[in-house]
Write a protein that holds these residues in place. Structure first.
Motif, mmCIF file in Angstrom:
data_model
loop_
_atom_site.group_PDB
_atom_site.id
_atom_site.type_symbol
_atom_site.label_atom_id
_atom_site.label_comp_id
_atom_site.label_asym_id
_atom_site.label_seq_id
_atom_site.Cartn_x
_atom_site.Cartn_y
_atom_site.Cartn_z
ATOM 1 N N THR A 133 -1.402 -1.590 13.099
ATOM 2 C CA THR A 133 -2.205 -0.243 12.721
ATOM 3 C C THR A 133 -3.541 -0.406 13.664
ATOM 4 O O THR A 133 -3.874 -1.589 13.929
ATOM 5 N N GLY A 134 -4.057 0.575 14.036
ATOM 6 C CA GLY A 134 -5.398 0.806 14.738
ATOM 7 C C GLY A 134 -5.195 1.476 16.007
ATOM 8 O O GLY A 134 -4.026 2.309 16.018
ATOM 9 N N PRO A 135 -6.082 1.415 16.782
ATOM 10 C CA PRO A 135 -6.041 2.253 18.183
ATOM 11 C C PRO A 135 -4.497 1.999 18.809
ATOM 12 O O PRO A 135 -4.229 0.833 18.749
ATOM 13 N N LEU A 136 -3.972 2.910 19.449
ATOM 14 C CA LEU A 136 -2.511 2.592 19.808
ATOM 15 C C LEU A 136 -2.572 2.116 21.433
ATOM 16 O O LEU A 136 -3.095 2.640 22.379
ATOM 17 N N VAL A 137 -1.872 1.178 21.385
ATOM 18 C CA VAL A 137 -1.769 0.434 22.826
ATOM 19 C C VAL A 137 0.006 0.642 23.100
ATOM 20 O O VAL A 137 0.787 0.140 22.452
ATOM 21 N N LEU A 138 0.128 1.333 24.100
ATOM 22 C CA LEU A 138 1.484 1.540 24.685
ATOM 23 C C LEU A 138 1.854 0.425 25.814
ATOM 24 O O LEU A 138 1.125 0.253 26.649
ATOM 25 N N LEU A 139 2.918 -0.169 25.712
ATOM 26 C CA LEU A 139 3.493 -1.392 26.846
ATOM 27 C C LEU A 139 4.663 -0.735 27.373
ATOM 28 O O LEU A 139 5.815 -0.191 26.679
ATOM 29 N N ILE A 140 4.569 -0.897 28.783
ATOM 30 C CA ILE A 140 5.810 -0.463 29.372
ATOM 31 C C ILE A 140 6.130 -1.681 30.514
ATOM 32 O O ILE A 140 5.438 -2.095 31.347
ATOM 33 N N HIS A 141 7.403 -2.000 30.217
ATOM 34 C CA HIS A 141 7.859 -3.111 30.976
ATOM 35 C C HIS A 141 8.288 -2.783 32.699
ATOM 36 O O HIS A 141 8.204 -1.460 33.045
ATOM 37 N N GLY A 142 8.534 -3.643 33.461
ATOM 38 C CA GLY A 142 8.859 -3.348 34.730
ATOM 39 C C GLY A 142 10.411 -3.419 35.112
ATOM 40 O O GLY A 142 10.903 -3.215 34.112
ATOM 41 N N ALA A 143 10.555 -2.836 36.446
ATOM 42 C CA ALA A 143 11.945 -2.818 36.823
ATOM 43 C C ALA A 143 13.026 -3.835 36.400
ATOM 44 O O ALA A 143 12.640 -4.872 36.736
ATOM 45 N N GLY A 144 13.984 -3.659 35.520
ATOM 46 C CA GLY A 144 15.163 -4.743 35.278
ATOM 47 C C GLY A 144 14.339 -5.560 34.094
ATOM 48 O O GLY A 144 15.381 -6.352 33.362
ATOM 49 N N GLY A 145 13.301 -5.140 33.530
ATOM 50 C CA GLY A 145 12.878 -5.563 32.128
ATOM 51 C C GLY A 145 13.447 -5.015 30.954
ATOM 52 O O GLY A 145 14.130 -3.994 31.032
ATOM 53 N N ALA A 146 12.752 -5.336 29.876
ATOM 54 C CA ALA A 146 13.078 -4.688 28.623
ATOM 55 C C ALA A 146 11.670 -4.948 27.786
ATOM 56 O O ALA A 146 10.957 -5.565 27.968
ATOM 57 N N THR A 147 11.931 -4.579 26.425
ATOM 58 C CA THR A 147 10.829 -4.697 25.396
ATOM 59 C C THR A 147 10.636 -6.110 25.288
ATOM 60 O O THR A 147 9.603 -6.748 24.656
ATOM 61 N N HIS A 148 11.595 -7.094 25.387
ATOM 62 C CA HIS A 148 11.525 -8.353 25.208
ATOM 63 C C HIS A 148 10.549 -9.171 26.008
ATOM 64 O O HIS A 148 9.876 -10.125 25.576
ATOM 65 N N SER A 149 10.220 -8.590 27.201
ATOM 66 C CA SER A 149 9.045 -9.044 27.750
ATOM 67 C C SER A 149 7.872 -9.168 27.299
ATOM 68 O O SER A 149 6.810 -9.926 27.631
ATOM 69 N N TRP A 150 7.461 -8.666 26.237
ATOM 70 C CA TRP A 150 6.213 -8.522 25.411
ATOM 71 C C TRP A 150 6.344 -9.374 24.063
ATOM 72 O O TRP A 150 5.379 -9.187 23.374
ATOM 73 N N ARG A 151 7.405 -10.139 24.000
ATOM 74 C CA ARG A 151 7.517 -10.674 22.763
ATOM 75 C C ARG A 151 6.329 -11.708 22.361
ATOM 76 O O ARG A 151 6.168 -11.968 21.395
#
Length: 284
Positions: free
Chosen positions: A33-51
């Motif tokens: 919760t709180g101010p929204l931070v959007l995460l966008i991975h690079g080419a060939g990646g996925a959400t796992h890269s932010w784990r």
């Protein structure tokens, strides 16, 4: 990637939901919760890269997405895998879901999408690029590599062939090592699973074939976002000087580099990467 078969064992699966926002069915991970931070991975990646990074972003609502056709997002329009259409479609998803990011963090090519998205939002969100891919090939390479990507993307069964030949443990390890990063065996296994998916590989090839940075780069001097570019000094995929040049062209941008980290810096050492990120976004 098959949702029914593979999703339950994917990192942060408990945060996942699927959202139909035409033309794509998106995979979204949402927490905090709180101010929204959007995460966008690079080419060939996925959400796992932010784990590794997501648990450190306390005090914020974090939304991470898989780009169309990559990871668990289903691509509904093969011709919409370039920079401009993906930014438009991701912006439409945010609008439909009442997501209004104050900060957009993009890795590699995801940083370019973040900057383009920021141009569509008023007031413009702050942008953080991690090893931002903000350069075009020069000379003959500038003509040859896009042409090769387009040719491969159009070949029947190309994604199946690439997936079959590149998804061994040795091949994936060699690819990651070539970026200047060192990942754990568990982290490498996640990339192996991605490369083993012809659908994921096909979407990555389409993205490469349709990529066009030049209009965005030409507008950087007029970009209204406040930006931070973070690089790893061992990045072999995108030289740190690319981010330095981008920062110098923008009115409100800064650049910092981290020692002994490669292209996947936020996966190698999230604690090192979070320090400049927190300093930047907390100051807002």
């Amino acid at each position: 990637m098959d949702w029914a078969r593979d999703h339950a064992s994917w990192p942060m699966a408990n945060l996942s939901r699927r959202v139909l926002c035409k033309p794509h069915r998106w995979h979204v991970q949402d927490t905090g919760t709180g101010p929204l931070v959007l995460l966008i991975h690079g080419a060939g990646g996925a959400t796992h890269s932010w784990r590794h990074l997501i648990p450190l972003l306390t005090g914020y609502r974090i939304v991470a997405v898989d780009l169309p056709g990559q990871g668990f997002s289903q691509c509904g329009a093969q011709e919409r895998c370039g920079l401009e259409p993906m930014a438009e479609d991701l912006h439409a998803l945010c609008y439909a879901e009442n997501l209004f990011p104050q900060v957009i963090i993009g890795h590699s090519a995801g940083a370019a999408i973040a900057l383009r998205m920021a141009e569509m939002i008023t007031p413009a969100p702050n942008v953080i690029g991690i090893n931002a891919a903000l350069d075009t090939f020069q000379g003959v390479a500038g003509l040859l590599f896009p042409l090769m990507a387009k040719t491969i993307a159009m070949m029947p069964m190309a994604a199946n062939i690439v997936s079959a030949t590149a998804s061994s443990n040795r091949s994936v390890g060699r690819i990651i090592k070539g970026t200047g990063s060192t990942l754990s065996p568990n982290d490498l296994e996640l990339y192996r699973r991605l490369v083993a998916s012809p659908t994921h590989v096909n979407a990555t090839l389409k993205m490469m074939a349709q990529w066009n940075l030049e209009p965005l780069l030409s507008r950087l001097p007029k970009h209204s976002s406040r930006a931070l570019f973070i690089t790893g000094d061992q990045d072999r995929a995108v030289p740190p000087t690319v981010s330095l040049r981008a920062a110098e062209r923008m009115n409100q941008a800064s650049w910092t580099t981290l020692p002994r980290l490669g292209h996947l810096a936020h996966e190698e050492n999230a604690n090192a990467v979070i320090t400049p990120i927190r300093a930047f976004i907390d100051s807002q």
